[in-house]
Design an enzyme around this catalytic site. Structure first.
Site, mmCIF file in Angstrom:
data_model
loop_
_atom_site.group_PDB
_atom_site.id
_atom_site.type_symbol
_atom_site.label_atom_id
_atom_site.label_comp_id
_atom_site.label_asym_id
_atom_site.label_seq_id
_atom_site.Cartn_x
_atom_site.Cartn_y
_atom_site.Cartn_z
ATOM 1 N N HIS A 139 0.621 -1.237 -0.026
ATOM 2 C CA HIS A 139 0.134 -0.034 0.091
ATOM 3 C C HIS A 139 0.833 1.284 -0.066
ATOM 4 C CE1 HIS A 139 -3.785 1.973 -0.222
ATOM 5 N NE2 HIS A 139 -4.369 1.648 1.067
ATOM 6 N N ASP A 172 -2.485 2.312 -4.469
ATOM 7 C CA ASP A 172 -3.628 2.705 -3.861
ATOM 8 C C ASP A 172 -4.585 1.673 -4.072
ATOM 9 O OD1 ASP A 172 -2.425 5.086 -3.167
ATOM 10 O OD2 ASP A 172 -2.814 5.957 -4.739
#
Length: 504
Positions: free
Chosen positions: A475, A479
């Site tokens: 992450h 995204d």
């Protein structure tokens, strides 16, 4: 006696090298293990030591020549007699001739740890096939080493008798270390020892690249490991200045905090008698370390979706016989998933990227890792440039690398450089799971079991073969939108394989 100097084993996937530099000339005297020349392969630089003490009689492969594994590089005349033969000023060497005449063929030869791989610094001695006092032929297998990923067999560098074993089974030895000592020739059998020594082999210079002799001496004097020194020479070679810099940095750095020790739960005497303690293999230790490092480093998150496998299964059933007849390999599901992932990675390139410090490195190619279970643990062979391959080429590569993985014959080069990974837990019956990233990659797709489930299609409940998909991603650079988009594109390509042909 003349001894041949040949090209050493360069690695399972390396078949030739180029002679880069000769450190000695014909007529010059050499000591045992003194470096004669340097070879360059497409991956590493290898220095070739002299197997015996004597005089370099002839250089067969000149600088710039390309040579194969076990090709003849040069010949060395053992003892001082060789100096008299090879050197033009023979009058200075003749007094030493009687010494050479008294030396039988039982010269001492060291059995060294071969090149283990670009990122492998040490190995464990798993099995000795020979014992002290056994006679061996040249290139006969002496022992087997176990590294993080592959097993390496060590052949005898010469014919003779094993006189001493320096690294016993279970001991850890570094690349370039000495495993055993042999006496070459027929006279070797006269001095066998009763049992192998258990002392660990002395640590030698690090990985595939031989460091500068002055640097080795400096590291030995300072008691510093090669792993703590960053080489600035060619191909990462450590120079003397690098050692000085490492020593200065170590003296300025604070002492590291001791690692936490997890105490083992108390065990009753009755339970202890029914336990079995087995040492973890190096492969299992590496798997454990890499998985934990991945969790500690990446901001890992998993997103899920499901795919209707009806169209893929119908297409496969329609063409599998023709596919096998034409290409000689079965048409499976992995080629469809590989193609679908390559298609999705073009649209969401951050899933195919990696973090390097404060930079993001985007890959304009796909080296697809295909996780494969083996009797010794999980390995991930890499199919290079999978985005440019056809269905049958992908299936052939998967079949070939899968077989080599099960036989333990994969080289380190075949398991490095992947940009994305696919893991198929469905072959073991897994319905849903969260795969762990394979660092430094930023994405891994988990496939699962195909199961018939009731689905609503056009307002009607129908039975469809469904599979859950899981994408674990880093992450820090991927995204949620990118991760979901990637899975949706994979789903769309599999539910309508014609999209792959249309590049939609």
């Amino acid at each position: 006696m003349t001894t041949e100097v040949r090209v050493p084993t360069l690695g399972e996937s390396v078949t030739e090298a180029t002679v880069a530099t000769w450190f000695k000339k014909p007529g010059e005297t050499v000591a045992v293990d003194e470096m004669l020349c340097e070879l360059e392969t497409d991956k590493v630089t290898v220095e070739v030591p002299s197997p015996v003490a004597g005089t370099l009689a002839e250089v067969v492969a000149a600088e710039g020549d390309t040579v194969g594994v076990d090709a003849l590089l040069a010949t060395v005349t053992e003892g001082a007699e060789g100096s008299a033969t090879a050197s033009p000023p023979s009058t200075e060497k003749k007094p030493a001739e009687p010494e050479t005449a008294e030396q039988p063929s039982g010269a001492s030869v060291n059995v060294m740890v071969p090149t283990l791989g670009e990122s492998v610094a040490e190995a464990t001695v798993s099995t000795w096939f020979k014992a002290v006092g056994d006679s061996v032929a040249q290139d006969e297998m002496l022992c087997e080493l176990e590294t993080d990923k592959v097993s390496v067999e060590v052949p005898a560098p010469a014919a003779g008798t094993i006189t001493e074993i320096l690294a016993a089974e279970g001991s850890t030895i570094q690349a370039g270390g000495t495993l055993a000592v042999m006496s070459s020739g027929d006279a070797a059998a006269a001095t066998p020892k009763a049992e192998p020594a258990v002392a660990p082999a002395p640590a030698a210079g690090g990985k595939d690249v031989e460091d500068a002799p002055s640097a080795k001496k400096a590291m030995a004097e300072a008691g510093i490991s090669r792993d703590h020194v960053t080489g600035t020479g060619r191909d990462g070679r450590i120079m003397k200045d690098d050692v000085a810099s490492a020593i200065a940095a170590a003296s300025a750095a604070p002492a590291p905090a001791p690692a936490p020790v997890v105490a083992r739960a108390p065990v009753s005497a009755d339970d202890a008698s029914r336990e079995e303690r087995v040492k973890m293999t190096r492969l299992r230790q590496t798997i454990a370390k890499r998985l934990k490092d991945s969790q500690n480093t990446a901001a890992m998150l998993t997103t899920y979706n499901e795919v209707d496998m009806t169209e893929v299964m119908a297409l496969r059933n329609e063409y599998k016989d023709l596919f096998l007849k034409k290409h000689g390999v079965k048409l499976g599901f992995m080629s469809f998933f590989t193609k679908a992932c390559c298609h999705a990675l073009r649209e969401v390139p951050e899933v195919n990227a990696e973090i390097d410090g404060t930079d993001i490195v985007y890959k304009n190619f796909v080296h697809m890792g295909i996780a494969a279970g083996t009797p010794t643990g999980l390995v991930v062979p890499v199919i290079r440039d999978a985005d440019a391959m056809s269905f049958h080429a992908i299936e052939q590569a998967i079949a070939e690398k899968g077989a080599r993985a099960r036989d333990g014959k994969l080289s380190m080069a075949e398991m490095q450089g992947g940009t994305f990974t696919i893991s198929n837990g469905g072959v073991y019956g897994s319905l849903m799971s969260s795969p762990i990233l394979n660092p430094p990659q930023s994405g891994i797709l988990g496939m699962h079991k195909i199961q018939d489930r009731p689905m609503v299609v056009n307002g009607e409940i129908v039975i469809r073969p469904m599979m859950y998909l899981a994408l674990s991603y880093d992450h820090r650079i991927v995204d949620g939108k990118g991760a979901v988009t990637f899975l949706v594109r994979v789903k769309e390509a599999l539910e309508d394989p014609r999209r792959l042909l249309m590049d939609l």
